[in-house]
Design an enzyme around this catalytic site. Structure first.
Site, short mmCIF file in Angstrom:
data_model
loop_
_atom_site.label_atom_id
_atom_site.label_comp_id
_atom_site.label_asym_id
_atom_site.label_seq_id
_atom_site.Cartn_x
_atom_site.Cartn_y
_atom_site.Cartn_z
NE ARG A 226 -20.87 -3.79 5.32
CZ ARG A 226 -20.60 -4.16 3.92
NH1 ARG A 226 -20.81 -3.23 3.01
NH2 ARG A 226 -20.06 -5.39 3.66
CD GLU B 40 -19.12 -2.84 8.59
OE1 GLU B 40 -18.26 -2.12 8.18
OE2 GLU B 40 -19.44 -3.99 8.13
CE LYS C 106 -4.30 1.41 2.15
NZ LYS C 106 -5.33 1.08 3.26
#
Length: 607
Positions: free
Chosen positions: A387, A359, A282
């Site tokens: 969610r 979640e 990243k």
């Protein structure tokens, strides 16, 4: 660098480049993304890490007939540039410009609108089944990060993909990060698979050495090839994906462009589902982003506002109360940094639980913690709590458990656009029995609400945007009571929900201003007082009108016999396609002019 490199404006033009120029093009893309995103803001580190992947995919596959699905879409900037949108990057995440995420309405190359995590495998299987039923032959590639791979929906899809044996390619982009550093058993499992590179290196060394033997080298290698599965089993014992019916390739270096192209061409011809595990870094190419990929996952534009963040108040509260009360625990779904839990995580690592991008699990985990006698605080963005709706209703509220939801990024969100708008939480929470919902106007009031929440016994949600500008002196929290901020002789009453609404109301002269710190329950005693002939009540909320506070006020007063005139300001029943918070507020009438227009249109209430 060859000047023609920067003129590539489609996958078809990309395919004309030779391998040497492909590598130059990757350098161009990185320079372009770094230069552009540092001015406009956006998802920097994740897109820098996926440059070679985007180039390789478009070099091997034929889009838009082939479908490339970018899970979430944080990593898709190179994809957007390759598919002809480089000239629109100066307006990235701005009205009139392009989204920071793939959008079907934006380009035929965006096979699905993304924004939330862990959806690409389900969408990919849907495409694959639709293709097969229609007798078509296009390829489907789902690109998913190892962070998104922690989401339960991804495992549900893997289960179905393995059983269906559908022809599709899953590219697992493993950079060891989501937004915060990845946690959990899947992260550990992928780490073990990364270590299995020793198998790939050994195989390459053996092949090179054996084929170099004169006359007999090829024959010997073919014999050895029959035993490679046994060798692989010895060195790479983890076979979860293959046991599910999904052929596994990897891990391979996701920045080795030529090898990536070669492997993609190989897996393209597989008959069933394939998982290609690539390892990337990243922030690749930007030393600053590489050194702190979490910080540079998403950056603001040059000159971004320095407003105070509500998450800083959350952080201070949890650290202070965590020292005093061992029952205080915190939960995050891979968003410790954004929601203000990092300091508490360092201070009380055994009482801060990062569950990954899951979640639903986070909500029910909080329910279990509360049932076990603890005081759980689940800090989560409004758009992501959606969610876990069923778990909020069924596991928390049905059981009347003391879970405290700290709902960040509530209201209009601006830059991230339609997929991340936090305007629905009032509606989807207010319909659930037993839950109490509050909203603070500033950090001072949030702190009072948090302290008050410590001894509150029941489901509780506190919603707030990312930041606040004004600071107020507010009264102590009294359950279900609103606060009169300004009292005048006028018969116009502006009921403000949220700090943004309050700032708009304060600009209107002479009107009475009431701050609705309790969204649920509303202050029915005060509403009874205001429900009189000749009174104009204007509700102003940084949320959707449908199911919002205004409708709750109207519903309550109708049961009492409506006498006052009620007008409601909020976001209409449409998706909020807007990249500017200020524009969103103004367009919805959550501003001085919007409130005054309603007053002027009500002739009986002219000042």
């Amino acid at each position: 660098m060859d000047e023609t490199i920067g003129q590539v404006n489609s996958p078809q033009e990309l395919k004309k480049l030779n391998y040497r120029k492909l590598t130059e093009y990757c350098e161009y893309l990185r320079d372009f993304i770094m230069g552009s995103v540092r001015n406009t803001g956006g998802h920097l580190a994740s897109s820098l890490g996926a440059v070679e992947l985007a180039v390789a995919l478009h070099y091997v596959f034929d889009c838009p007939s082939d479908k490339i699905l970018w899970d979430v879409g944080h990593q898709a900037y190179a994809h957007k540039i390759i598919t002809g949108r480089a000239d629109k990057f100066s307006m990235l995440r701005k009205n009139g410009g392009i989204s920071g995420f793939p959008r079907m309405t934006e380009s035929e190359y965006d096979a699905f609108s993304m924004g939330h995590s862990s959806t690409s495998l389900s969408v990919g299987l849907g495409y694959a089944r639709a293709r097969d039923l229609a007798g078509e032959s296009y390829h489907v590639v789902s690109v998913i990060g190892d962070g998104a791979f922690t989401g339960g929906m991804a495992f549900e899809a893997l289960n179905d993909i393995g059983a269906a044996r559908a022809k599709m390619i899953i590219v697992l982009n493993d950079n060891k990060m989501s937004i915060s550093e990845n946690v959990g058993a899947m992260s550990v499992y992928l780490s073990r698979l990364r270590l299995s590179k020793r198998y790939s290196r050994l195989k390459h060394t053996v092949k090179k050495g054996v084929l170099g033997i004169p006359l007999f080298g090829e024959h010997i290698y073919k014999s050895l090839d029959k035993t490679k599965d046994a060798l692989k089993s010895l060195l790479q014992t983890d076979k979860m994906f293959e046991q599910m019916g999904i052929k596994y390739y990897g891990p391979i270096d996701g920045h080795d462009l030529l090898n990536l192209v070669s492997v993609l061409r190989q897996v393209k011809n597989e008959k069933g589902p394939v998982l290609l595990h690539i390892v990337t870094e990243k922030g690749k190419g930007d030393p600053v982003a590489q050194s702190d990929p979490s910080k540079f996952h998403g950056i603001g534009p040059v000159g971004a506002s320095g407003e105070k963040k509500f998450s800083a108040v959350v952080s201070q509260f949890l650290c202070e109360e965590g020292k005093r009360d061992e029952k205080v625990v915190a939960i995050t779904a891979a968003m410790a940094d954004g929601t203000g839990l990092c300091a508490f995580e360092k201070q009380c690592p055994n009482r801060c639980f990062d569950v990954g991008i899951a979640e639903q699990h986070a909500v029910t985990l909080a329910a279990g913690l509360a049932a076990g006698g603890l005081k759980p605080y689940f800090a989560v963005y409004s758009t992501f709590l959606q969610r876990g709706f069923d778990q909020v209703l069924h596991d928390v509220c049905l059981n009347k458990l003391g879970v405290r939801f700290l709902i960040d990024r509530a209201g209009a969100v601006g830059d991230d656009g339609v997929t991340h708008q936090g305007i629905y939480d009032i509606a989807y929470l207010s319909m659930i029995p037993e839950i109490t919902v509050l909203t603070p106007r500033d950090g001072n009031e949030l702190r009072k609400m948090l302290i008050w929440s410590l001894d509150f016994d029941g489901p509780l949600a506190i919603r707030y945007p990312k930041s606040y500008a004004a600071e107020y002196t507010c009264t102590e929290i009294e359950y279900g009571k609103w606060e009169t901020v300004r009292k005048t002789s006028s018969r116009v009453y502006v009921i403000a929900v949220g700090g943004r609404a309050l700032q708009a109301a304060e600009q209107v002269e002479n009107a009475n201003i009431i701050y609705a710190r309790f969204i649920k329950p509303p202050d029915t005693a005060l509403l009874d007082e205001l429900n009189a002939d000749g009174n104009l009540l204007i509700t102003v909320e940084d949320g959707a009108l449908s199911g919002g506070v205004g409708q709750a006020v109207l519903s309550y007063l109708n049961t009492k016999g409506l006498r006052a005139t009620v007008r409601c300001i909020g976001y209409p029943d449409a998706f909020l396609e807007d990249y500017s918070i200020a524009h969103s507020l103004e367009n919805a009438g959550i501003c001085k002019e919007g409130i005054e227009n309603i007053i002027k249109s009500s002739d009986n209430f002219m000042q």
